[in-house]
Scaffold this motif. Structure first.
Motif, PDB file in Angstrom:
ATOM      1  N   GLN A 100       0.828  -1.207   0.000  1.00  0.00           N
ATOM      2  CA  GLN A 100       0.000   0.000   0.000  1.00  0.00           C
ATOM      3  C   GLN A 100       0.863   1.257   0.000  1.00  0.00           C
ATOM      4  O   GLN A 100       0.602   2.216  -0.754  1.00  0.00           O
ATOM      5  CB  GLN A 100      -0.942   0.012   1.204  1.00  0.00           C
ATOM      6  CG  GLN A 100      -1.869   1.214   1.232  1.00  0.00           C
ATOM      7  CD  GLN A 100      -2.885   1.144   2.356  1.00  0.00           C
ATOM      8  OE1 GLN A 100      -2.979   0.149   3.068  1.00  0.00           O
ATOM      9  NE2 GLN A 100      -3.646   2.217   2.545  1.00  0.00           N
ATOM     10  N   THR A 101       1.906   1.255   0.826  1.00  0.00           N
ATOM     11  CA  THR A 101       2.805   2.413   0.895  1.00  0.00           C
ATOM     12  C   THR A 101       3.498   2.639  -0.439  1.00  0.00           C
ATOM     13  O   THR A 101       3.565   3.762  -0.956  1.00  0.00           O
ATOM     14  CB  THR A 101       3.852   2.209   2.001  1.00  0.00           C
ATOM     15  OG1 THR A 101       3.193   2.046   3.257  1.00  0.00           O
ATOM     16  CG2 THR A 101       4.788   3.412   2.076  1.00  0.00           C
ATOM     17  N   HIS A 103       2.601   1.542  -3.434  1.00  0.00           N
ATOM     18  CA  HIS A 103       1.665   1.909  -4.489  1.00  0.00           C
ATOM     19  C   HIS A 103       1.309   3.396  -4.413  1.00  0.00           C
ATOM     20  O   HIS A 103       1.230   4.080  -5.440  1.00  0.00           O
ATOM     21  CB  HIS A 103       0.391   1.074  -4.390  1.00  0.00           C
ATOM     22  CG  HIS A 103      -0.625   1.418  -5.443  1.00  0.00           C
ATOM     23  ND1 HIS A 103      -0.521   0.991  -6.747  1.00  0.00           N
ATOM     24  CD2 HIS A 103      -1.743   2.194  -5.385  1.00  0.00           C
ATOM     25  CE1 HIS A 103      -1.530   1.467  -7.451  1.00  0.00           C
ATOM     26  NE2 HIS A 103      -2.299   2.192  -6.651  1.00  0.00           N
ATOM     27  N   GLU A 104       1.093   3.904  -3.199  1.00  0.00           N
ATOM     28  CA  GLU A 104       0.752   5.323  -3.039  1.00  0.00           C
ATOM     29  C   GLU A 104       1.895   6.208  -3.518  1.00  0.00           C
ATOM     30  O   GLU A 104       1.666   7.236  -4.181  1.00  0.00           O
ATOM     31  CB  GLU A 104       0.427   5.621  -1.574  1.00  0.00           C
ATOM     32  CG  GLU A 104      -0.899   5.023  -1.106  1.00  0.00           C
ATOM     33  CD  GLU A 104      -1.152   5.264   0.366  1.00  0.00           C
ATOM     34  OE1 GLU A 104      -0.236   5.799   1.051  1.00  0.00           O
ATOM     35  OE2 GLU A 104      -2.245   4.899   0.856  1.00  0.00           O
ATOM     36  N   ASP A 108       1.523   8.607  -6.742  1.00  0.00           N
ATOM     37  CA  ASP A 108       1.722  10.057  -6.582  1.00  0.00           C
ATOM     38  C   ASP A 108       2.786  10.560  -7.555  1.00  0.00           C
ATOM     39  O   ASP A 108       2.649  11.645  -8.136  1.00  0.00           O
ATOM     40  CB  ASP A 108       2.142  10.376  -5.147  1.00  0.00           C
ATOM     41  CG  ASP A 108       0.975  10.302  -4.178  1.00  0.00           C
ATOM     42  OD1 ASP A 108      -0.178  10.243  -4.643  1.00  0.00           O
ATOM     43  OD2 ASP A 108       1.218  10.300  -2.956  1.00  0.00           O
ATOM     44  N   CYS A 185       2.354  -1.654  -9.456  1.00  0.00           N
ATOM     45  CA  CYS A 185       3.107  -0.394  -9.392  1.00  0.00           C
ATOM     46  C   CYS A 185       4.581  -0.595  -9.732  1.00  0.00           C
ATOM     47  O   CYS A 185       5.214   0.293 -10.316  1.00  0.00           O
ATOM     48  CB  CYS A 185       2.947   0.255  -8.020  1.00  0.00           C
ATOM     49  SG  CYS A 185       3.509  -0.752  -6.632  1.00  0.00           S
TER      50      CYS A 185
END
Length: 285
Positions: A100-101, A103-104, A108, A185
């Motif tokens: 999750q980290t 991918h964010e 961004d 990602c």
């Protein structure tokens, strides 16, 4: 015996009559001249006011465009930092991070904003070119025309870049099995086109920053040619962007949507339904 009027008296009356007529003509002419002159002056003043307002709208539009570029540059600064860092770390190591980290961070870094501007002021300018030509404001016409051409080019170049980058990422995301990598990602990060886009991020931001400053420089030339100060333009823009405050509340779209019509509850169409039923009965349906 009838007494006659002396000739010198008749002559004086004659002269007096034409003198009055002459005074009336002169008075009427002066009145018409003043009226026409006042109308012409009023019309010129209104035209000058309209031209000045049009010029303010045009230059305000150019300034808004430059401000919009500044906002994109500001948002892209973090993207630039993320791109530089992500490219400096081997993808195998990045895949050790929580999904999750990671991918964010990658999302961004890949995010972009489209450039756009309101074309209304450009249309106003285009529709009034003859007015500016009549005043021999060719410098203003040429400079503003160059500004709008540049604005269109910036919009086209930047947005095409954004679309190409999005197309690549959408292709990978839609067909993940065709690309190497542990996560979607990181599949992006392993793609040569995406890595090139990340590497070019900084130059694109620098280019956009330059374009914003150049637009302001060109707009100052416009102000100088037309005789409008920066203070006057700022005041006009503040007034133009002032929020319209009214006591009424904006309509809520939910209030306007109702249930779909039930065909069985349409009495105005009963005659057509009966006709259809009769035809079906004849056909034995």
């Amino acid at each position: 015996m009838k007494l006659g009027v002396p000739q010198h008296i008749e002559f004086k009356k004659h002269i007096g009559f034409w003198k009055q007529i002459g005074m009336i003509i002169i008075g009427t002419t002066i009145s018409l001249t003043l009226t026409i002159g006042a109308s012409i002056m009023l019309e010129r003043r209104e035209r000058a006011h309209y031209r000045r307002l049009s010029a303010l709208m045009v230059m305000g539009n150019i300034e808004d465009f430059a401000n919009g570029l500044d906002q994109i540059v500001e948002k892209q600064q973090r993207c630039d930092s993320l791109c530089a860092w992500l490219l400096s770390v081997p993808v195998d190591e990045l895949e050790l991070m929580p999904l999750q980290t990671l991918h964010e961070l990658v999302a961004d870094a890949a995010s972009n904003n489209f450039v756009s501007f309101d074309k209304a002021a450009e249309n106003i300018f285009s529709n009034n070119i003859e007015t500016w030509k009549n005043l021999s404001n060719f410098q203003f016409i040429n400079n503003v025309g160059d500004c709008f051409t540049r604005m269109h080019n910036i919009e086209e170049y930047w947005n095409n870049m954004v679309k190409e980058d999005e197309k690549t990422i959408d292709e990978i995301s839609g067909n993940p099995d065709q690309y190497p990598g542990k996560y979607v990602c990181t599949k992006w990060l392993r793609n040569a086109n995406v890595r090139q886009a990340f590497a070019m991020k900084h130059n694109w931001i620098c280019w956009l920053h330059f374009q914003a400053e150049y637009m302001r420089f060109a707009n100052k030339q416009n102000m100088s040619v037309i005789g409008i100060t920066e203070k006057e333009l700022r005041e006009f823009m503040d007034e133009y962007h002032k929020e319209i405050v009214i006591t009424d509340q904006a309509p809520n779209s939910d209030d306007f949507y109702t249930q779909n019509l039930n065909p069985k509850n349409l009495p105005t169409l009963d005659a057509y339904q009966k006709q259809l039923d009769s035809l079906k009965a004849v056909q034995g349906q």
